[in-house]
Write a protein that holds these residues in place. Sequence first.
Motif, mmCIF file in Angstrom:
data_model
loop_
_atom_site.group_PDB
_atom_site.id
_atom_site.type_symbol
_atom_site.label_atom_id
_atom_site.label_comp_id
_atom_site.label_asym_id
_atom_site.label_seq_id
_atom_site.Cartn_x
_atom_site.Cartn_y
_atom_site.Cartn_z
ATOM 1 N N CYS A 2 0.815 -1.218 0.000
ATOM 2 C CA CYS A 2 0.000 0.000 0.000
ATOM 3 C C CYS A 2 0.846 1.265 0.000
ATOM 4 C CB CYS A 2 -0.947 0.010 1.200
ATOM 5 S SG CYS A 2 -2.247 -1.206 1.060
ATOM 6 N N THR A 3 1.978 1.223 0.681
ATOM 7 C CA THR A 3 2.830 2.404 0.744
ATOM 8 C C THR A 3 3.361 2.743 -0.638
ATOM 9 O OG1 THR A 3 3.453 1.859 3.002
ATOM 10 C CG2 THR A 3 4.872 3.411 1.829
ATOM 11 N N MET A 4 3.775 1.738 -1.389
ATOM 12 C CA MET A 4 4.285 1.972 -2.738
ATOM 13 C C MET A 4 3.186 2.540 -3.635
ATOM 14 S SD MET A 4 6.680 2.084 -4.820
ATOM 15 C CE MET A 4 8.085 1.046 -4.711
ATOM 16 N N LEU A 5 1.982 1.979 -3.544
ATOM 17 C CA LEU A 5 0.866 2.485 -4.343
ATOM 18 C C LEU A 5 0.547 3.926 -3.980
ATOM 19 C CD1 LEU A 5 -1.415 -0.661 -4.196
ATOM 20 C CD2 LEU A 5 -0.204 0.211 -6.199
ATOM 21 N N PHE A 6 0.618 4.233 -2.682
ATOM 22 C CA PHE A 6 0.379 5.600 -2.221
ATOM 23 C C PHE A 6 1.356 6.548 -2.901
ATOM 24 C CE2 PHE A 6 1.543 9.012 0.723
ATOM 25 C CZ PHE A 6 0.324 9.633 0.882
ATOM 26 N N TYR A 7 2.635 6.190 -2.914
ATOM 27 C CA TYR A 7 3.633 7.068 -3.510
ATOM 28 C C TYR A 7 3.484 7.157 -5.023
ATOM 29 C CZ TYR A 7 5.718 7.617 1.018
ATOM 30 O OH TYR A 7 5.915 7.931 2.332
ATOM 31 N N GLN A 8 3.057 6.080 -5.668
ATOM 32 C CA GLN A 8 2.802 6.141 -7.103
ATOM 33 C C GLN A 8 1.675 7.118 -7.398
ATOM 34 O OE1 GLN A 8 2.054 2.056 -8.073
ATOM 35 N NE2 GLN A 8 4.212 1.573 -8.324
ATOM 36 N N HIS A 9 0.606 7.067 -6.612
ATOM 37 C CA HIS A 9 -0.493 8.002 -6.805
ATOM 38 C C HIS A 9 -0.064 9.424 -6.479
ATOM 39 C CE1 HIS A 9 -3.862 5.405 -7.842
ATOM 40 N NE2 HIS A 9 -3.320 4.504 -7.029
ATOM 41 N N GLN A 10 0.747 9.577 -5.442
ATOM 42 C CA GLN A 10 1.229 10.902 -5.062
ATOM 43 C C GLN A 10 2.069 11.489 -6.192
ATOM 44 O OE1 GLN A 10 3.864 11.066 -1.686
ATOM 45 N NE2 GLN A 10 3.204 13.140 -1.203
ATOM 46 N N GLN A 11 2.923 10.677 -6.798
ATOM 47 C CA GLN A 11 3.742 11.157 -7.910
ATOM 48 C C GLN A 11 2.866 11.554 -9.085
ATOM 49 O OE1 GLN A 11 6.400 7.880 -8.515
ATOM 50 N NE2 GLN A 11 7.905 8.664 -7.060
ATOM 51 N N GLN A 12 1.808 10.818 -9.346
ATOM 52 C CA GLN A 12 0.902 11.143 -10.445
ATOM 53 C C GLN A 12 0.277 12.512 -10.221
ATOM 54 O OE1 GLN A 12 0.531 9.601 -13.305
ATOM 55 N NE2 GLN A 12 -0.943 11.099 -14.008
ATOM 56 N N MET A 66 -5.095 8.437 3.675
ATOM 57 C CA MET A 66 -4.836 8.317 2.235
ATOM 58 C C MET A 66 -4.276 6.930 1.910
ATOM 59 S SD MET A 66 -5.690 11.179 0.811
ATOM 60 C CE MET A 66 -4.775 11.567 -0.637
ATOM 61 N N ARG A 67 -3.333 6.457 2.713
ATOM 62 C CA ARG A 67 -2.761 5.126 2.494
ATOM 63 C C ARG A 67 -3.847 4.055 2.576
ATOM 64 N NH1 ARG A 67 1.939 6.540 5.993
ATOM 65 N NH2 ARG A 67 3.569 7.095 4.553
ATOM 66 N N GLN A 68 -4.699 4.170 3.575
ATOM 67 C CA GLN A 68 -5.767 3.189 3.749
ATOM 68 C C GLN A 68 -6.722 3.202 2.559
ATOM 69 O OE1 GLN A 68 -7.674 4.058 7.476
ATOM 70 N NE2 GLN A 68 -5.867 3.554 8.685
ATOM 71 N N ILE A 69 -7.093 4.385 2.102
ATOM 72 C CA ILE A 69 -8.032 4.507 0.985
ATOM 73 C C ILE A 69 -7.421 3.959 -0.296
ATOM 74 C CG2 ILE A 69 -9.290 6.136 -0.471
ATOM 75 C CD1 ILE A 69 -9.547 7.911 2.112
ATOM 76 N N ILE A 70 -6.179 4.339 -0.587
ATOM 77 C CA ILE A 70 -5.504 3.836 -1.798
ATOM 78 C C ILE A 70 -5.395 2.318 -1.742
ATOM 79 C CG2 ILE A 70 -3.318 3.801 -3.085
ATOM 80 C CD1 ILE A 70 -4.868 6.415 -3.441
ATOM 81 N N GLY A 71 -5.052 1.786 -0.579
ATOM 82 C CA GLY A 71 -4.973 0.331 -0.428
ATOM 83 C C GLY A 71 -6.313 -0.335 -0.683
ATOM 84 N N ALA A 72 -7.389 0.264 -0.156
ATOM 85 C CA ALA A 72 -8.729 -0.292 -0.361
ATOM 86 C C ALA A 72 -9.126 -0.234 -1.828
ATOM 87 C CB ALA A 72 -9.741 0.459 0.500
#
Length: 85
Positions: A2-12, A66-72
């Motif tokens: 989830c942390t990696m996905l969070f950072y990918q979305h943040q970079q976007q 945000m991390r929780q939501i992106i993970g979900a």
Amino acid sequence: DCTMLFYQHQQQVEITGKGESKMNNAYIVALLRKEGIYRWEIARKLGIHEGTFSRWFRSELSREQMRQIIGAIEEIKLDRVKAKG
């Protein structure tokens, strides 16, 4: 992760200029629309009441929220792929 996905979305968000080096509530709402995911689905995945999830959006979401939501979101997307296959 989830942390990696969070950072990918943040970079976007940073790349598209829709955030000021941080994601915001509007980005999450737009992401939910884009993915066709309802707020109640996220709430269920997080194990919280839909009303509680909606109240999160009354102020800026925390980094942990945000991390929780992106993970979900990612879990729901995977669930949908598995259901189709």
